[in-house]
Every structure is written in C-alpha cells, then in structure tokens.
Design an enzyme around this catalytic site. Structure first.
Site, short mmCIF file in Angstrom:
data_model
loop_
_atom_site.label_atom_id
_atom_site.label_comp_id
_atom_site.label_asym_id
_atom_site.label_seq_id
_atom_site.Cartn_x
_atom_site.Cartn_y
_atom_site.Cartn_z
N GLY A 29 0.83 -1.20 0.00
CA GLY A 29 0.00 0.00 0.00
C GLY A 29 0.86 1.24 0.00
O GLY A 29 1.96 1.27 -0.56
N SER A 56 -3.07 -5.87 -5.21
CA SER A 56 -1.70 -5.36 -5.27
C SER A 56 -0.71 -6.36 -5.85
O SER A 56 0.41 -5.99 -6.23
CB SER A 56 -1.24 -4.92 -3.88
OG SER A 56 -1.39 -5.96 -2.95
N ASP A 86 -2.95 -1.52 10.89
CA ASP A 86 -2.81 -1.95 12.29
C ASP A 86 -3.78 -3.06 12.68
O ASP A 86 -3.40 -4.05 13.29
CB ASP A 86 -3.04 -0.76 13.23
CG ASP A 86 -1.91 0.25 13.18
OD1 ASP A 86 -0.79 -0.14 12.81
OD2 ASP A 86 -2.16 1.42 13.53
N HIS A 111 5.08 1.32 12.55
CA HIS A 111 4.28 1.90 13.63
C HIS A 111 4.27 0.87 14.76
O HIS A 111 4.16 -0.33 14.52
CB HIS A 111 2.86 2.18 13.15
CG HIS A 111 1.98 2.86 14.17
ND1 HIS A 111 2.45 3.79 15.07
CD2 HIS A 111 0.65 2.74 14.42
CE1 HIS A 111 1.45 4.22 15.82
NE2 HIS A 111 0.35 3.60 15.46
N GLY A 137 3.59 7.71 2.13
CA GLY A 137 4.41 6.93 1.21
C GLY A 137 4.76 7.66 -0.07
O GLY A 137 5.89 7.56 -0.57
#
EC number: 1.1.1.86
Length: 332
Positions: A29, A56, A86, A111, A137
């Site tokens: 992503g 993807s 997350d 993270h 990004g």
C-alpha cells in the site's frame, strides 16, 4: 524532564549489514510500495509477501518485484517488514507469519501500535525493530527520487542478535531517511505520541477547529463561501508557512493586523481549558484505554468508521468545499 534524542545522518550509517540479506515487505500500500521501491533502488534484495487474491499482487509484479504468498515470503526472508493496516496485522501475523519464523530473523514495523499494546507478541528468538518514515508513502518515494529523503524514527524493541539497531538504521538509510535525519526512539514513545498527535491536533483537533470556525462565521450571517475561505482554505497557506519557516517565520509573513489579532485572541480561544481537555484524552492513549476501545471494534471497523464519517460528509463545509475546489481547479 525533556528527553534528549539521538539523530543519525547518512555518513554515520552503514548498509553493510543488509548485504546478502532479503527483506520481505508484507503489504504493497502507501508505505509498502514506497519503502520497497526505495530499498530496492538502494541495492537491497526486496521481495513482496501478499495475498494471492489481492489487487496489489499484479501491481507489484508489474513494478518488477518477486511476489510470493506471505508464508513463502517469510520463509525466504531475513527481515520481515510488516506494512499492512494496524487492525489486520495481528491476524495476519498469527496465521501467516509467526508459524514460519526462524531463529535470528527480524520483524520490522513502521508503527509500534501492535507491539506496544501486545497484540503481537514476537518469539524471543527474533529481533524486533521499527523504521517509521514521518511522511506519507508518496512523499517518501518522491523525496528519494529527488536525491533527498524524509525524516524517520527508528527503534528497537527486542535485540536477539545484538545487531538490531544497526539493522534498523541500515533499513532507514536504504529507504533514504538518513539523508534527512533519523531519530532514535522507543516503540512506546512513537506509538503514544503518534496517536496523541493524530487525535488532539492533526486529525481530530484540526477538523473540529476548522469546522467550528466555519460554523461561527455562517451563524453570524457571512456567506458560506467566504467562511470556507477564511476558516479552511487559507489554513493550508498558514500551515505551509509554518512547515517551511516555523511559527516566527509565519508570523513575520502575515500582515500586522493578522499578527496582532492572532496573538491577542488565539490564546483566549485555545485556552488552558482546552489544554486540560487535551491532557485528559492524551491519558486515554497512555493508559491503553483508546487502544482497547479501537481493538474491540476490529471486526466491524469499516462500519464504525462509516458511521463516524457521516456527519462530516453531510456537513455544509463539505458541500461548500467541493464548490471552492472546483473554482480552484482542484476538482472537476
């Protein structure tokens, strides 16, 4: 007591530790694509671990990456860099990553949420590190291609091999972040400060400040279009000045009238009561209460967020905003 941070720059960091190592980036992503491309362009052997049915997969293949299932990527990798959302990380970790980990591998994150709040508990025989670029990004990639980079945070949660810090710094360099500067921190500090900043200022506080300013202007009888310009549209101009020059530089750039009005009225609007309220909600993050609440909604996160966003989507400021953005050529 204010903590003193250590900052690392390009000439202080070696990438030698990444020689002959394979980094498996899990996810393609916003951050996954940028970090994978930057590391590859820095000479690191990067593979992708993705869901076979995911959109993807083909995109990553088209971009020239070796793409494998997550399980296969973990088996082939020395470093497993987990860059998926997350709330889905714990399930993916338990089912597709943990069973295939071997001694001496490293788990990487951008993270610290799931490590800090114990949603992922790694085995003791792996390193656990964090490399967290402090930009979206797209900008991580753009600045790299410009020959520079964005600042980042690095942290070590678990150092089984004795090389975890060197590994984190090397990855940060491969992503291009040491060109700007990399700050050493902890998983705890990164996680809590990130969540507090998002809630009090960047996402929660900023939206409400702009929205309420817009509402006051409209309720006083000013046209919504003027209210939007003054409460929202021009906020970008001010933030750009702060970003580039700091508070003092911004204040020197605006008119004397704006400066005087802002400096005399601002502290009375955003007063100590607001600060105390901020501290109260910051404590919800520090105590783990926010994480517990958010984790409890994992199975229905999309529905919860959709419901929370409805009042924003239906607010007059959004209707007016679309009109202003069309005027500015930002929307068709």
């Amino acid at each position: 007591m204010v903590k003193v941070v250590k900052v690392y720059y390009d000439d202080e960091v070696s990438m030698d530790i990444l020689k002959d190592k394979t980094v498996a980036v899990i996810g393609y992503g916003n951050q996954g694509e940028a970090q994978a491309k930057n590391m590859r362009d820095s000479g690191v052997h990067v593979i992708l671990g993705l869901r076979p049915s995911g959109s993807s997969w083909k995109r990553a293949e088209k971009d020239g990456f070796e793409v494998y299932t997550i399980e296969e990527a973990v088996k082939r990798a020395d470093i497993v860099h987990i860059l998926i959302p997350d709330l889905v990380q714990p399930k993916v970790y338990r089912e597709h990553i943990e069973p295939y980990l071997r001694e001496g591998q490293a788990l990487g994150f951008s993270h610290g949420f799931n490590i800090h709040y114990k949603q992922i508990v790694p085995p003791e025989y792996v390193d656990v590190i964090m490399v967290a670029p402090k930009s979206p990004g797209k900008r991580v990639r753009e600045k790299y291609l410009e020959g520079f980079g964005v600042p980042a945070l690095v942290a070590v949660y678990q150092d089984y091999t004795g090389n975890a810090k060197d590994l984190a710094l090397a990855m940060a360099k491969a992503i291009g972040c040491t060109r700007a500067g990399v700050i050493e921190t902890t998983f705890k500090d990164e996680t809590e400060s990130d969540l507090i900043g998002e809630q009090l200022v960047l996402v929660g506080g900023l939206i409400e400040l702009i929205k309420k300013g817009f509402e006051v202007l409209v309720e006083l009888g000013y046209p919504p279009e003027l209210a939007y310009f003054e409460a929202c549209n021009e906020a970008k101009l001010i933030m750009d000045l702060i970003y580039e020059r700091g508070f003092t530089g911004m204040l020197k750039a605006v008119s004397d009238t704006a400066k005087y009005g802002g400096l005399t009225v601002g502290p009375k609007v955003i007063d100590d009561h607001v600060k105390e309220n901020m501290k109260k909600f910051a404590e919800r993050v520090r105590s783990g209460e926010f994480a517990k609440e958010w984790i409890s909604k994992a199975d229905k996160a999309s529905e919860v967020l959709e419901e929370l966003m409805k009042p924003i989507e239906e607010h007059e400021i959004e209707k007016v905003g679309r009109f202003i953005r069309k005027m500015s050529g930002l929307e068709r």
